[in-house]
Each structure stands twice: as C-alpha cells, then as structure tokens.
Design a protein around this motif. Sequence first.
Motif, PDB file in Angstrom:
ATOM      1  N   ASP A   1      17.137  -1.435   4.624  1.00  7.88           N
ATOM      2  CA  ASP A   1      17.233  -0.442   5.085  1.00  7.88           C
ATOM      3  C   ASP A   1      15.129  -0.636   6.093  1.00  7.88           C
ATOM      4  N   MET A   2      15.209  -0.380   6.395  1.00  8.76           N
ATOM      5  CA  MET A   2      13.403  -0.629   7.010  1.00  8.76           C
ATOM      6  C   MET A   2      12.455   0.434   7.478  1.00  8.76           C
ATOM      7  N   GLU A   3      13.323   1.933   7.714  1.00  6.59           N
ATOM      8  CA  GLU A   3      12.849   2.962   7.629  1.00  6.59           C
ATOM      9  C   GLU A   3      12.705   3.406   5.654  1.00  6.59           C
TER      10      GLU A   3
ATOM     11  N   ILE B   1      -0.022  -4.106   3.612  1.00  8.06           N
ATOM     12  CA  ILE B   1       1.763  -4.743   3.437  1.00  8.06           C
ATOM     13  C   ILE B   1       2.438  -2.831   3.243  1.00  8.06           C
ATOM     14  N   SER B   2       3.556  -3.295   3.390  1.00 11.07           N
ATOM     15  CA  SER B   2       4.881  -1.910   2.976  1.00 11.07           C
ATOM     16  C   SER B   2       5.244  -2.038   2.214  1.00 11.07           C
TER      17      SER B   2
ATOM     18  N   ARG C   1       1.049  -1.258   0.115  1.00 15.70           N
ATOM     19  CA  ARG C   1      -0.122  -0.244  -0.028  1.00 15.70           C
ATOM     20  C   ARG C   1       0.469   0.865  -0.319  1.00 15.70           C
ATOM     21  N   GLU C   2       2.063   0.873   0.604  1.00 15.81           N
ATOM     22  CA  GLU C   2       2.893   2.191   0.589  1.00 15.81           C
ATOM     23  C   GLU C   2       3.949   1.644  -1.085  1.00 15.81           C
ATOM     24  N   LYS C   3       4.720   3.126  -1.250  1.00 13.64           N
ATOM     25  CA  LYS C   3       5.311   3.328  -2.347  1.00 13.64           C
ATOM     26  C   LYS C   3       7.307   3.966  -2.156  1.00 13.64           C
ATOM     27  N   HIS C   4       7.392   3.015  -2.319  1.00 14.86           N
ATOM     28  CA  HIS C   4       9.143   3.250  -2.199  1.00 14.86           C
ATOM     29  C   HIS C   4       9.649   2.753  -3.218  1.00 14.86           C
ATOM     30  N   ALA C   5      10.810   3.332  -3.865  1.00 17.68           N
ATOM     31  CA  ALA C   5      11.755   2.511  -4.718  1.00 17.68           C
ATOM     32  C   ALA C   5      12.413   1.165  -4.731  1.00 17.68           C
ATOM     33  N   GLY C   6      12.026   0.265  -6.245  1.00 15.77           N
ATOM     34  CA  GLY C   6      12.088  -0.969  -6.162  1.00 15.77           C
ATOM     35  C   GLY C   6      10.604  -1.796  -5.788  1.00 15.77           C
ATOM     36  N   SER C   7       9.836  -0.890  -4.908  1.00 19.86           N
ATOM     37  CA  SER C   7       9.186  -1.866  -4.776  1.00 19.86           C
ATOM     38  C   SER C   7       7.890  -1.868  -5.508  1.00 19.86           C
ATOM     39  N   LEU C   8       8.221  -3.573  -5.763  1.00 21.33           N
ATOM     40  CA  LEU C   8       6.751  -4.340  -6.851  1.00 21.33           C
ATOM     41  C   LEU C   8       5.361  -3.406  -6.231  1.00 21.33           C
TER      42      LEU C   8
ATOM     43  N   VAL D   1      16.541   0.302  12.010  1.00 20.00           N
ATOM     44  CA  VAL D   1      16.047  -0.883  11.492  1.00 20.00           C
ATOM     45  C   VAL D   1      17.105  -1.426  10.618  1.00 20.00           C
ATOM     46  N   HIS D   2      17.184  -2.688  10.485  1.00 18.34           N
ATOM     47  CA  HIS D   2      17.572  -3.726   8.968  1.00 18.34           C
ATOM     48  C   HIS D   2      17.372  -4.617   9.336  1.00 18.34           C
ATOM     49  N   PHE D   3      17.303  -5.134   7.883  1.00 19.43           N
ATOM     50  CA  PHE D   3      16.974  -6.670   7.413  1.00 19.43           C
ATOM     51  C   PHE D   3      17.685  -7.367   6.863  1.00 19.43           C
ATOM     52  N   MET D   4      17.840  -8.253   6.948  1.00 15.57           N
ATOM     53  CA  MET D   4      18.345  -9.535   5.878  1.00 15.57           C
ATOM     54  C   MET D   4      18.642 -10.096   5.272  1.00 15.57           C
ATOM     55  N   ALA D   5      18.054 -10.303   4.269  1.00 17.28           N
ATOM     56  CA  ALA D   5      18.040 -11.875   3.573  1.00 17.28           C
ATOM     57  C   ALA D   5      19.181 -12.489   2.837  1.00 17.28           C
ATOM     58  N   SER D   6      19.048 -13.905   3.285  1.00 17.77           N
ATOM     59  CA  SER D   6      20.016 -15.046   2.770  1.00 17.77           C
ATOM     60  C   SER D   6      19.757 -15.756   1.525  1.00 17.77           C
ATOM     61  N   ASN D   7      19.569 -15.861   0.729  1.00 17.94           N
ATOM     62  CA  ASN D   7      19.069 -16.369  -0.742  1.00 17.94           C
ATOM     63  C   ASN D   7      19.322 -17.748  -1.173  1.00 17.94           C
ATOM     64  N   ASN D   8      19.780 -18.871  -2.101  1.00 18.84           N
ATOM     65  CA  ASN D   8      20.413 -19.023  -2.574  1.00 18.84           C
ATOM     66  C   ASN D   8      21.168 -18.914  -4.005  1.00 18.84           C
TER      67      ASN D   8
END
Length: 269
Positions: free
Chosen positions: A219-221, A177-178, A132-139, A204-211
């Motif tokens: 950056d979660m802000e 959904i943000s 529902r929010e608009k952020h750069a890179g968001s689908l 506040v950050h989050f980290m994603a580990s992928n295959n």
Amino acid sequence: MDLNDKIPDTSSADARKGRDIQGIPWEQINITRKKYRQSRLEQYKNYENVPNSGEEAMKDCKPTEKGGIYYEFRRNTRSVKSTILHFQLRNLVWATSKHDIYLVSHYSIRHWSALSGVDTELINVQGHVAPREKHAGSLLEGFYQTQVSTLTVKDNLLVAGGFQGELICKHLDQEGISFCCRTTYDDNAITNAVEIFNTSSGAVHFMASNNDSGVRYYDMERFQLFKHFQFEWPVNVGFFGFLAISVTLMFYIWIFLLVLLLQACFVES
C-alpha cells in the motif's frame, strides 16, 4: 574517450539529409548498413528458453511491408546514457509521457526532459540512501551502494528495486526518500520487476516480483505489505490485472469444488 562521446546528437533534420539516426558513420566503415543488418540477422542468436520459439512465432506474424511510416524520428541524444548491467534486467528506462524519461545511469536514477534537454538526478544510490519518513517495516538505516535492477514511475511516484531485494520509494514532488525495505533475505533476492497500479477502490499500490518466487503488494499510502503470493518458481514480471484474475478464478474454482463435495455428501447420506 568513448566513441559515443565523439558522435554528436542526431536531429530529425539530420536524418532527413540521410544521416544514420544512431549517428553511425557508415561511410567510414567497410560495410553498408543493409549488409551489416543482414549479417546480424543471420549470425546473431537470441537467448530463448523455448528452442525455436522465434521461428514458431514468425509463422503467426503478419509480414510488414517495407516503406510504411510506422514512427517519426525526432532526436537521438548521447548526453544521457542508461546503464544496463545484464540483458535480462527490465524497465531501467521508463517513459511516463512523450517527453519525460526516467533511467538508471550507473548508480544514479535520473530524469531527462526531451523538451528542455535538462538532465536531473533524482536519487544517487552509490552512497547512503535512507528514508526521511517513518513507516512500520521501513529500514531507517537505509542502504549503501544499491545496484538497481528495475524501476517504475507513475503519478509522481517512483519505486526502484535492487539486486539484494531492496525497495526504494520516492514521491517525485517531495524531498528525500519516503520508504526503504528489503523484501527478502533469500540468497537469490533480485527484484525482477515493480509495478504501480490503482486498485478497484482507487487506492495506490505497487507490486514487486522477486527471484525468491514471491510477489508482494504494498500500500503506497502507508507503505505496508498488503499481500504476499508465493509461487513454485521465480517470477520475472507480474501484472496486477492478471494476478487478480488468477486469484479470483482460483477462489471460484475452490467454491465450485466445495459445492460438488457437499452435493456428493448429501447424495451418500
């Protein structure tokens, strides 16, 4: 009907009376719990990448004494059921406190309170999920029928990762959904693990580990990609502290080698 649907919940009072904490009616089965456990230990083979790693680890483990009180059983409920599609998936059941449980049940991400017994759906990913929010890179078009492979919850923030590299972020104290994005379009894009953490500055950050052998910081802000580390192998789990120490150590090693090189140049001249 599933056998689990026929078995009632087990309370601490039931357990004190001798009832199995999983609700298994051993008195109706032609084997005792003790014999079944022994048979399972002898016959079941755990999956392991390193042969005999379990046996080697046991040599360093301190044997426990039977009869000790290591935890106190409170309740076993079957009203809420988690769905884990593969034994290598991680963190699809997440506890943020003694009473708050977050889990994935089929295509539903849910919260269950052990105090009230209330089961609440937070996100339904079977249909269309869009930010529902608009952020750069968001689908903004979002996703359809996302298969959730991992989950993390911290400080009213929820991040879910998917089999196709999807990331879905939600503030639990806000509607909708943000942020949605796809970390990679690699053929092997499954999100193995996600972690929410605070940096040294308090951000506040989050980290994603992928295959796809990548680890990405967001950056979660503003939900922006902060850093992207690429490795020579798929990363199953990443922890911020370990990676930060590793990167810092690599930096100091590089500085040390540079100093040695400069010293060698001065000596030759």
